[in-house]
Write a protein that holds these residues in place. Structure first.
Motif, PDB file in Angstrom:
ATOM      1  N   MET A   1       0.672  -1.235  -0.207  1.00  0.00           N
ATOM      2  CA  MET A   1      -0.528   0.179   0.359  1.00  0.00           C
ATOM      3  C   MET A   1       1.217   1.429  -0.216  1.00  0.00           C
ATOM      4  N   ASN A   2       0.884   2.273  -0.955  1.00  0.00           N
ATOM      5  CA  ASN A   2       1.382   3.028  -0.972  1.00  0.00           C
ATOM      6  C   ASN A   2       0.599   4.790  -0.978  1.00  0.00           C
ATOM      7  N   ILE A   3      -0.167   4.464   0.104  1.00  0.00           N
ATOM      8  CA  ILE A   3      -0.540   5.509   0.085  1.00  0.00           C
ATOM      9  C   ILE A   3      -0.446   6.643   1.495  1.00  0.00           C
ATOM     10  N   LYS A   4      -0.431   7.461   1.165  1.00  0.00           N
ATOM     11  CA  LYS A   4      -0.254   8.784   2.953  1.00  0.00           C
ATOM     12  C   LYS A   4      -0.627   8.665   3.621  1.00  0.00           C
ATOM     13  N   PRO A   5      -0.211   8.654   4.414  1.00  0.00           N
ATOM     14  CA  PRO A   5      -1.559   8.413   6.129  1.00  0.00           C
ATOM     15  C   PRO A   5      -1.680  10.018   6.216  1.00  0.00           C
ATOM     16  N   GLN A   6      -0.289  11.174   5.404  1.00  0.00           N
ATOM     17  CA  GLN A   6      -0.979  12.659   5.419  1.00  0.00           C
ATOM     18  C   GLN A   6      -1.544  12.886   5.261  1.00  0.00           C
ATOM     19  N   LEU A   7      -2.235  12.137   4.008  1.00  0.00           N
ATOM     20  CA  LEU A   7      -3.024  12.133   2.877  1.00  0.00           C
ATOM     21  C   LEU A   7      -5.199  12.015   3.800  1.00  0.00           C
ATOM     22  N   ILE A   8      -4.662  11.225   5.000  1.00  0.00           N
ATOM     23  CA  ILE A   8      -6.074  10.972   6.007  1.00  0.00           C
ATOM     24  C   ILE A   8      -6.177  11.642   6.658  1.00  0.00           C
ATOM     25  N   VAL A   9      -4.900  11.804   7.572  1.00  0.00           N
ATOM     26  CA  VAL A   9      -4.422  13.382   8.321  1.00  0.00           C
ATOM     27  C   VAL A   9      -5.456  14.362   7.342  1.00  0.00           C
ATOM     28  N   VAL A  10      -5.284  15.021   6.484  1.00  0.00           N
ATOM     29  CA  VAL A  10      -5.340  15.949   5.795  1.00  0.00           C
ATOM     30  C   VAL A  10      -6.601  15.765   5.782  1.00  0.00           C
ATOM     31  N   PHE A  11      -7.656  14.801   5.391  1.00  0.00           N
ATOM     32  CA  PHE A  11      -9.166  14.575   4.927  1.00  0.00           C
ATOM     33  C   PHE A  11      -9.692  14.497   6.351  1.00  0.00           C
ATOM     34  N   GLY A  12      -9.011  14.025   6.941  1.00  0.00           N
ATOM     35  CA  GLY A  12     -10.127  14.170   8.494  1.00  0.00           C
ATOM     36  C   GLY A  12      -9.703  15.621   9.141  1.00  0.00           C
ATOM     37  N   LEU A  13      -9.129  15.987   8.830  1.00  0.00           N
ATOM     38  CA  LEU A  13      -9.285  17.606   9.366  1.00  0.00           C
ATOM     39  C   LEU A  13      -9.775  18.665   8.159  1.00  0.00           C
ATOM     40  N   MET A  14     -10.392  17.916   7.323  1.00  0.00           N
ATOM     41  CA  MET A  14     -11.490  19.379   5.934  1.00  0.00           C
ATOM     42  C   MET A  14     -12.181  18.522   6.735  1.00  0.00           C
ATOM     43  N   ALA A  15     -12.551  17.472   7.319  1.00  0.00           N
ATOM     44  CA  ALA A  15     -13.965  16.874   8.350  1.00  0.00           C
ATOM     45  C   ALA A  15     -14.739  17.516   8.975  1.00  0.00           C
ATOM     46  N   VAL A  16     -13.504  17.581   9.943  1.00  0.00           N
ATOM     47  CA  VAL A  16     -13.310  18.704  10.852  1.00  0.00           C
ATOM     48  C   VAL A  16     -13.814  20.365  10.563  1.00  0.00           C
ATOM     49  N   PHE A  17     -12.912  20.476   9.529  1.00  0.00           N
ATOM     50  CA  PHE A  17     -13.271  22.022   9.135  1.00  0.00           C
ATOM     51  C   PHE A  17     -14.884  22.035   8.453  1.00  0.00           C
ATOM     52  N   CYS A  18     -15.646  20.973   7.591  1.00  0.00           N
ATOM     53  CA  CYS A  18     -16.525  21.227   6.927  1.00  0.00           C
ATOM     54  C   CYS A  18     -17.332  21.309   8.491  1.00  0.00           C
ATOM     55  N   TYR A  19     -17.576  20.291   9.052  1.00  0.00           N
ATOM     56  CA  TYR A  19     -18.325  20.427  10.476  1.00  0.00           C
ATOM     57  C   TYR A  19     -18.507  21.654  11.351  1.00  0.00           C
ATOM     58  N   ALA A  20     -17.618  22.291  10.986  1.00  0.00           N
ATOM     59  CA  ALA A  20     -17.324  23.239  11.912  1.00  0.00           C
ATOM     60  C   ALA A  20     -17.986  24.614  11.482  1.00  0.00           C
ATOM     61  N   LEU A  21     -17.466  24.181  10.504  1.00  0.00           N
ATOM     62  CA  LEU A  21     -18.311  25.572   9.210  1.00  0.00           C
ATOM     63  C   LEU A  21     -20.015  25.328   9.645  1.00  0.00           C
ATOM     64  N   VAL A  22     -20.805  23.868   8.924  1.00  0.00           N
ATOM     65  CA  VAL A  22     -21.400  23.830   9.095  1.00  0.00           C
ATOM     66  C   VAL A  22     -22.333  24.783   9.985  1.00  0.00           C
ATOM     67  N   SER A  23     -21.747  23.775  11.312  1.00  0.00           N
ATOM     68  CA  SER A  23     -22.505  24.204  12.661  1.00  0.00           C
ATOM     69  C   SER A  23     -22.678  24.859  13.398  1.00  0.00           C
ATOM     70  N   SER A  24     -21.392  26.023  13.122  1.00  0.00           N
ATOM     71  CA  SER A  24     -21.578  27.725  13.148  1.00  0.00           C
ATOM     72  C   SER A  24     -22.653  28.318  12.603  1.00  0.00           C
ATOM     73  N   TRP A  25     -23.222  28.017  11.474  1.00  0.00           N
ATOM     74  CA  TRP A  25     -24.155  28.616  10.527  1.00  0.00           C
ATOM     75  C   TRP A  25     -25.233  29.450  11.582  1.00  0.00           C
ATOM     76  N   SER A  26     -25.514  28.163  12.718  1.00  0.00           N
ATOM     77  CA  SER A  26     -26.797  28.757  13.170  1.00  0.00           C
ATOM     78  C   SER A  26     -25.957  30.485  14.376  1.00  0.00           C
ATOM     79  N   PHE A  27     -25.068  29.826  15.098  1.00  0.00           N
ATOM     80  CA  PHE A  27     -24.533  30.824  15.900  1.00  0.00           C
ATOM     81  C   PHE A  27     -24.676  32.844  15.560  1.00  0.00           C
ATOM     82  N   PRO A  28     -25.049  33.872  16.151  1.00  0.00           N
ATOM     83  CA  PRO A  28     -24.597  34.631  15.967  1.00  0.00           C
ATOM     84  C   PRO A  28     -23.614  34.991  14.544  1.00  0.00           C
ATOM     85  N   THR A  29     -23.335  36.361  14.194  1.00  0.00           N
ATOM     86  CA  THR A  29     -22.398  36.778  13.120  1.00  0.00           C
ATOM     87  C   THR A  29     -20.960  37.024  14.037  1.00  0.00           C
ATOM     88  N   GLN A  30     -21.468  37.810  15.382  1.00  0.00           N
ATOM     89  CA  GLN A  30     -19.687  37.428  16.627  1.00  0.00           C
ATOM     90  C   GLN A  30     -19.553  36.491  16.314  1.00  0.00           C
TER      91      GLN A  30
END
Lengths: 156, 491
Positions: A1-30
């Motif tokens: 297997m020649n999968i770079k584990p960094q890629l798994i970390v990056v996809f994990g980070l992207m999932a967290v960022f997407c969750y944060a962006l979606v869930s913060s939609w309901s917060f007040p602007t500030q």
């Protein structure tokens, strides 16, 4: 297997960022300004990394940085891994059950003994740490530690 | 001159000596113990200090503030764990030096560099009071925000490994720093209905996990001592001292950075060592050796964080604006002792100010000598077998983590972030940007909100913001180009 584990970390980070962006939609602007700042910035960095990784030529058969290299954890002696993580799991459970001070002493003493250290050495270390825990930390620095559930269950 | 001599005589009086030594002693104990920072030390002595005359009381605090960043070098170099926030950059080169069997050299260089930084900070405190007010007027929330972002960017670019993942991890840290009740609207963000998270994710379990847990686990897994080389670990002390004098110009430049950052309230303690480290990487020859155990990577952060300690006293004393958490405790002590900080303090109580300046200089000298004397003993830690060192040091991490809230959640967080840190370490992904983002998360959010509320989008056009922004871009470009050039040369 020649999968770079960094890629798994990056996809994990992207999932967290997407969750944060979606869930913060309901917060007040500030309250959503900083999460968006970090979330959008982080996602942009992850995408840039993925693009750079795709564009970059695969160099030789360098094992370093691949999932295979990460799996070389298996090369470590099973006994060492099991003993260390087992002891850490035990110290968490015993802290919850009987309190930190006793759990910590048990952890240090048993780990030293399991690794073949002598009785004198182990007991001396135990005494020194007990002195530090009860003397320096509890009495002088007046620090409090987790008490554990067992004394509470027993009504102490 | 007469006032200066009087202040010096006071420091050498029995009370002065006892109080200064007490402060130094406290700093020597709390500095190397992760989790017990300068604030803990100051809080510990606060009930005692407020009973003393102001000059004696302040000497205890000065002893702590001056020596804290000297003694915290020990854990950074030997265990790869930042003793306090300002010693994070020391790990990058200090820990590899210890692994190479140069622990004593790294420690001695760190202590000597700290001494130089401390003295420069004290001299600066003496010299630049008149211009301070104008300087602080320039730094508003947008500029402070840019300073924090500059620190964060430099960290991500300068640490070894992929800078893009570093920046993404810094963003993750920023997000984590925003967990809890929002400071102005009071809305709960990602608290998962847990009371524990309402005040935010505690710093200590996270930092101890990501750095301490991960490093010790790595040592135990490898079954090796900290020093993997066969050299005599206690040797190299004098070489460390010589190194600092050999790189005296770097030490002076980084002291100046420490002073400059120290006078800015709010961001200094977290980024000062990184800005100095970044400066060293960008300006020194053979920059490619940074991160592999280069002594210049120890000298730069250590001079800057000690110089900062003196400079950070300025806004506290001159304007009553505490620059850090420990300065808040000091300000509280001033109030309890009946001293009102402000410009009038300098005209009405010059004796008091000179006691502080002399105290700062002497505490640095005494602290450095004590640490230097203990170096051979400390360096022997590098040769302790991991089956003894591992559980003992891990116990201290558990103790440190519990200082957050003394609940099981602290322990769970330590273990969770420890495993996270260990995975990052195994994958050679830099962990420092994540920690820095986490530390600066609140600061960035606060300044971002204030900047937006006060100036709207126009804050982006402020000259100070543009200047710091350009400086950041230049730093990133310069560092990236430097890395590429050095790689090319290596090929």
């Amino acid at each position: 297997m020649n999968i770079k584990p960094q890629l798994i970390v990056v996809f994990g980070l992207m999932a967290v960022f997407c969750y944060a962006l979606v869930s913060s939609w309901s917060f007040p602007t500030q309250a959503r300004m900083a999460p968006w700042f970090a979330g959008i910035g982080g996602t942009a960095m992850c995408i840039s990394y993925l693009v750079v990784s795709l564009l970059r030529k695969q160099k030789g058969s360098a094992k370093k940085g691949t999932l295979e290299a990460f799996a070389s954890l298996g090369e470590l002696r099973f006994r060492t891994v099991a003993m260390w993580f087992g002891s850490l799991a035990a110290v968490v459970v015993t802290t919850w059950l009987i309190g930190f001070k006793v759990a910590a002493l048990l952890f240090v003493f048993s780990y030293m003994k399991l690794n073949g250290r002598g009785w004198f050495e182990s007991v001396a270390m135990l005494a020194l740490l007990a002195l530090l825990l009860w003397g320096l930390f509890s009495e002088v620095l007046m620090m409090s530690f987790i008490e554990g559930m067992l004394p509470w269950w027993l009504g102490f | 001159m007469e006032v200066m001599a009087e202040a010096l005589a006071y420091i050498f009086s029995p009370w002065g000596v006892i109080c200064l030594l007490l402060g130094i002693g406290v700093a020597m104990v709390v500095g190397p113990l992760p989790g017990l920072g300068g604030t803990t030390g100051m809080v510990l002595v606060l009930p005692f200090v407020i009973q003393l005359p102001p000059e004696a009381g302040i000497l205890v605090f000065i002893g702590i503030a001056a020596v804290l960043h000297t003694s915290d070098t020990v854990t950074s170099v030997l265990f790869g764990v930042p003793g306090t926030g300002g010693s994070m950059a020391t790990i990058v080169d200090g820990y590899p030096m210890a692994r190479k069997g140069e622990g004593a050299r790294a420690l001695a260089a760190g202590f000597t560099a700290s001494l130089i930084g401390g003295i420069v900070g004290a001299v600066f405190l003496l010299a630049t009071v008149p211009v301070m007010h104008q300087l602080l007027q320039i730094m508003r929330s947008p500029e402070l925000l840019m300073m924090a972002l500059m620190g964060l960017t430099m960290v991500s670019v300068l640490t070894k490994g992929a800078p893009l993942i570093g920046l993404a991890l810094a963003a993750l840290g920023l997000l984590m720093g925003q967990v809890g009740l929002h400071w102005s609207t009071g809305i709960g963000r990602w608290t998962f209905a847990q009371l524990y998270f309402e005040t935010g994710v505690p710093l200590l379990p996270v930092l101890l996990g990501v750095f301490g847990f991960a490093e010790i686990t790595n040592l135990v897994m490898q079954g090796s001592t900290i020093s993997v080389m066969g050299q005599e670990v206690g040797k190299g002390r004098w070489q460390g001292v010589k190194d600092v004098f050999h790189h005296w110009w770097l030490a002076l430049r980084c002291s100046a950075i420490g002073v400059w950052i120290g006078i800015i309230p709010g961001v200094g303690s977290s980024i000062v060592d990184w800005l100095a480290y970044g400066h060293a990487v960008q300006t020194e020859k053979h920059g490619e050796s940074f991160g592999t155990g280069d002594v210049r990577g120890v000298i730069a952060p250590e001079t800057s964080n000690n110089a900062k300690a003196g400079a950070a006293l300025l806004p506290t004393l001159a304007f009553g604006v505490p620059g850090s958490q420990s300065m808040v405790v000091m300000l509280a002590a001033f109030t309890m002792m009946g001293i009102v900080p402000g410009p009038r303090l300098f005209t009405e109580m010059p004796h008091f100010i000179f006691v502080i300046i002399w105290g700062l200089a002497l505490a640095n000298i005494v602290g450095c000598l004590l640490c230097f004397a203990l170096t051979p003993l400390l360096a022997k830690i590098c040769k302790i077998p991991p089956c003894i060192l591992g559980p003992v040091v891990m116990m201290f991490f558990f103790i440190g983590a519990q200082t957050a809230t003394t609940t099981m959640m602290d322990v769970y967080l330590l273990v969770f972030f420890g495993i996270f840190g260990y995975i990052l370490k195994r994958l050679e992904i830099p962990r420092v940007p994540f920690a820095m983002g986490f530390i600066l998360g609140n600061i960035v959010e606060r300044y971002l909100t204030i900047s937006d509320a006060a100036y709207g989008a126009a804050w982006l056009m402020r000259p100070g913001v543009i200047a710091i922004g350009l400086l950041t871009i230049a730093g990133v470009v310069y560092s990236t180009r430097g890395k590429k050039t050095s790689k090319g040369e290596q090929r």
